[in-house]
Design a protein around this motif. Structure first.
Motif, mmCIF file in Angstrom:
data_model
loop_
_atom_site.group_PDB
_atom_site.id
_atom_site.type_symbol
_atom_site.label_atom_id
_atom_site.label_comp_id
_atom_site.label_asym_id
_atom_site.label_seq_id
_atom_site.Cartn_x
_atom_site.Cartn_y
_atom_site.Cartn_z
ATOM 1 N N MET A 177 33.454 46.182 38.426
ATOM 2 C CA MET A 177 34.051 44.976 38.999
ATOM 3 C C MET A 177 33.802 43.750 38.122
ATOM 4 O O MET A 177 34.602 42.808 38.106
ATOM 5 C CB MET A 177 33.489 44.743 40.400
ATOM 6 C CG MET A 177 34.025 43.516 41.111
ATOM 7 S SD MET A 177 35.786 43.614 41.521
ATOM 8 C CE MET A 177 35.731 44.607 43.013
ATOM 9 N N SER A 178 32.690 43.751 37.377
ATOM 10 C CA SER A 178 32.345 42.577 36.568
ATOM 11 C C SER A 178 33.379 42.292 35.486
ATOM 12 O O SER A 178 33.451 41.170 34.978
ATOM 13 C CB SER A 178 30.968 42.763 35.925
ATOM 14 O OG SER A 178 30.978 43.865 35.028
ATOM 15 N N THR A 179 34.188 43.282 35.135
ATOM 16 C CA THR A 179 35.156 43.090 34.059
ATOM 17 C C THR A 179 36.302 42.162 34.435
ATOM 18 O O THR A 179 37.067 41.745 33.559
ATOM 19 C CB THR A 179 35.736 44.436 33.589
ATOM 20 O OG1 THR A 179 36.412 45.068 34.688
ATOM 21 C CG2 THR A 179 34.630 45.360 33.084
ATOM 22 N N ILE A 180 36.434 41.829 35.717
ATOM 23 C CA ILE A 180 37.548 40.952 36.098
ATOM 24 C C ILE A 180 37.267 39.490 35.754
ATOM 25 O O ILE A 180 38.184 38.674 35.710
ATOM 26 C CB ILE A 180 37.890 41.059 37.598
ATOM 27 C CG1 ILE A 180 36.844 40.372 38.479
ATOM 28 C CG2 ILE A 180 38.104 42.499 38.014
ATOM 29 C CD1 ILE A 180 37.231 40.272 39.942
ATOM 30 N N ALA A 181 35.996 39.139 35.507
ATOM 31 C CA ALA A 181 35.625 37.726 35.388
ATOM 32 C C ALA A 181 36.355 36.996 34.259
ATOM 33 O O ALA A 181 36.929 35.923 34.480
ATOM 34 C CB ALA A 181 34.113 37.588 35.213
ATOM 35 N N ARG A 182 36.355 37.555 33.062
ATOM 36 C CA ARG A 182 36.933 36.826 31.925
ATOM 37 C C ARG A 182 38.441 36.632 32.048
ATOM 38 O O ARG A 182 38.929 35.502 31.930
ATOM 39 C CB ARG A 182 36.575 37.514 30.606
ATOM 40 C CG ARG A 182 37.092 36.766 29.385
ATOM 41 C CD ARG A 182 36.505 37.300 28.104
ATOM 42 N NE ARG A 182 35.058 37.109 28.051
ATOM 43 C CZ ARG A 182 34.318 37.339 26.979
ATOM 44 N NH1 ARG A 182 34.876 37.779 25.876
ATOM 45 N NH2 ARG A 182 33.016 37.144 27.013
ATOM 46 N N PRO A 183 39.224 37.707 32.265
ATOM 47 C CA PRO A 183 40.676 37.467 32.413
ATOM 48 C C PRO A 183 41.009 36.610 33.625
ATOM 49 O O PRO A 183 41.970 35.830 33.594
ATOM 50 C CB PRO A 183 41.260 38.881 32.526
ATOM 51 C CG PRO A 183 40.119 39.769 32.849
ATOM 52 C CD PRO A 183 38.907 39.138 32.281
#
Length: 207
Positions: A126-132
């Motif tokens: 889930m943490s991968t959504i932060a940047r985009p």
């Protein structure tokens, strides 16, 4: 050409990453995750274990990637597609809910939620959504402040992670046979993200 060798190289890398994830999931469903080796996954795609390690740090990461690949980018695109006049808090919530309540399903969901290491990797993804998401929030608010969108996107990622963790492992700390909550994931996500509504509303009001 703008999309020359560099673009072709990136497409090949994306295809290899996708193929490795799909092979990892297929083998895990066939044999059980504990009976799948990195060598097996690499061999199924026709690459070396060293090449595999350039894409994934573990077999669990590859298995989960098969059902979470590109989702972070899809959340950002879903936010961009929301109606322009919609409040930021609602737009962000609906974008996240849209992308996180459609998959995985069936055997893939059962595999992930019944295996502790896969469950943990699924939640951590889930943490991968932060940047985009930060970029999409910045575009939507149209302000010059780049810190606030990044902070709020990180908060959205953390809140959504808590909801997802509660959904796949509700209550207790020991191993569970049934690990999905009785509450729909959409409800948990909306409740968790609701705690961020004042901050999102405040940023929206400054745009």
């Amino acid at each position: 050409m703008a999309d020359g060798k560099g673009g072709l190289r990136e497409r090949k890398k994306a295809a290899t990453r996708k193929a490795l994830g799909e092979a990892a999931l297929r083998l895990a469903l066939e044999r059980g995750p504990d009976n799948v080796r990195v060598d097996d996954i690499a061999d199924a795609v026709g690459v070396s274990p060293r090449t595999y390690n350039n894409y994934y740090a573990s077999r669990e990461q590859a298995i989960v990637a098969a059902v979470t690949a590109e989702r972070a980018l899809r959340v950002a695109e879903a936010l961009r597609a929301r109606p322009a006049g919609e409040p930021l808090a609602r737009a962000v919530t609906e974008a996240v809910v849209e992308q996180y309540t459609t998959e995985p399903a069936g055997d893939a969901l059962c595999l992930i939620t019944s295996t502790p290491r896969l469950r943990a990797e699924f939640v951590n993804a889930m943490s991968t959504i932060a940047r985009p998401l930060a970029s999409a929030i910045a575009e939507r608010t149209g302000g010059t402040d780049t810190l606030a969108p990044a902070v709020l996107a990180a908060a959205v990622s953390a809140a959504a992670r808590v909801a997802l963790e509660r959904w796949v492992h509700p209550g207790g700390t020991g191993p569970l046979v049934v690990v999905t909550s009785d509450r729909p994931l959409a409800d948990l996500l909306r409740e968790a993200l609701g705690h961020l509504e004042p901050a999102l509303r405040a940023l929206d009001g400054r745009s």
